[in-house]
Design an enzyme around this catalytic site. Sequence first.
Site, PDB file in Angstrom:
ATOM      1  N   ARG A   1     -74.519  -0.841  -7.068  1.00  0.00           N
ATOM      2  CA  ARG A   1     -74.425  -2.152  -6.419  1.00  0.00           C
ATOM      3  C   ARG A   1     -75.023  -2.134  -5.021  1.00  0.00           C
ATOM      4  NH1 ARG A   1     -73.681  -1.962 -10.706  1.00  0.00           N
ATOM      5  NH2 ARG A   1     -71.987  -2.706 -12.049  1.00  0.00           N
TER       6      ARG A   1
ATOM      7  N   CYS B   1     -66.987  -9.931 -10.796  1.00  0.00           N
ATOM      8  CA  CYS B   1     -66.069  -8.882 -10.336  1.00  0.00           C
ATOM      9  C   CYS B   1     -65.886  -8.964  -8.826  1.00  0.00           C
ATOM     10  CB  CYS B   1     -66.600  -7.502 -10.726  1.00  0.00           C
ATOM     11  SG  CYS B   1     -66.486  -7.149 -12.500  1.00  0.00           S
TER      12      CYS B   1
ATOM     13  N   GLU C   1     -67.063  -6.506  -3.849  1.00  0.00           N
ATOM     14  CA  GLU C   1     -68.421  -6.748  -4.330  1.00  0.00           C
ATOM     15  C   GLU C   1     -68.845  -8.169  -3.997  1.00  0.00           C
ATOM     16  OE1 GLU C   1     -70.602  -6.885  -8.685  1.00  0.00           O
ATOM     17  OE2 GLU C   1     -69.238  -5.233  -8.251  1.00  0.00           O
TER      18      GLU C   1
END
Length: 317
Positions: free
Chosen positions: A184, A232, A308
């Site tokens: 990520r 998420c 995130e």
Amino acid sequence: MTMAAERPVSPALFEGLDVAVEFDAPLAARTWYAVGGSADALAVPHGEEALAALVGRCARAGVRTRVLGSGANLLVGDDGVDGVVILLDAPCWKEASFREDGPVTVARVGAGRDLGKPIHEATRRSLAGIEALIGIPAQVGGAIRMNAGGKFGAIGDVVRSVGLVTPEGDARVVGSAEIRFGYRHSDLPAGIVTWAELALSPADPGALRARSREISDYKASVQPLTANSAGCMWKNPVDPATGQRTSAGLLIDRAGLKGTRAGKALISMQHGNFVCAEPGCRAQDIVDLEATVADEVFRRTGIRLEREVVFWRRGSA
């Protein structure tokens, strides 16, 4: 009606530029959470030259710029955000083309194109490499910047080159050899992604379609896709005991935190890593719930959850 002289962002910033602009622009409807306040200014540049000129002017004037993509993976504060929010929504930012280059096919895709479109275009052409990203809500630029992906793969695996407009307003090209992609994360230089080239490989059509269906079905079975969420909320953390990444959703589930609420925000009963917004939810409800859950997981496990989802607040990042 607010007078131009009272606006935090001056209309003079946009004079002579091929840019559509809206002042005090509501952002809630442009995000998956459908909550939050307004941007001082929302700007849609109609080409790379206009984007570069606008970014350069903002830099010289000390005006903060942000880029709004699909509105997933984002929470806008109830008081909105300062500065200029840039939306790559003109047709020039959504173009896509394919060309043969030896054993691979290179897809050149505009940063404002919905990620699902090149995935489906590649599948129709029997080209593999990005089918793992099916179901990820993003535009191509945002997906590149955060190295969007999941258990099946990430977009950084196929990036060949990326176009950028730097914070100073200069255009440049960054090759894959200059970029490190991680979980990520990418270490792309600062700036706005304008396009990307992806290297795709020929694949058996039947096998590719079967894999695409498998990925889609799996995500539909474990994620609350119909709820108002931003995907998420937390990255999967590294467990200090093993040195391996572990599921944030599993940690939340084991802590008995599914269904936990703050105001009109709640942790999904289907997947612990999804913070969902019910009607009447405020951004602050989501902020409070995120902090409560992260603190409780740390208290129970010693593992610190890292968001995130990006939080935009007035006066801060």
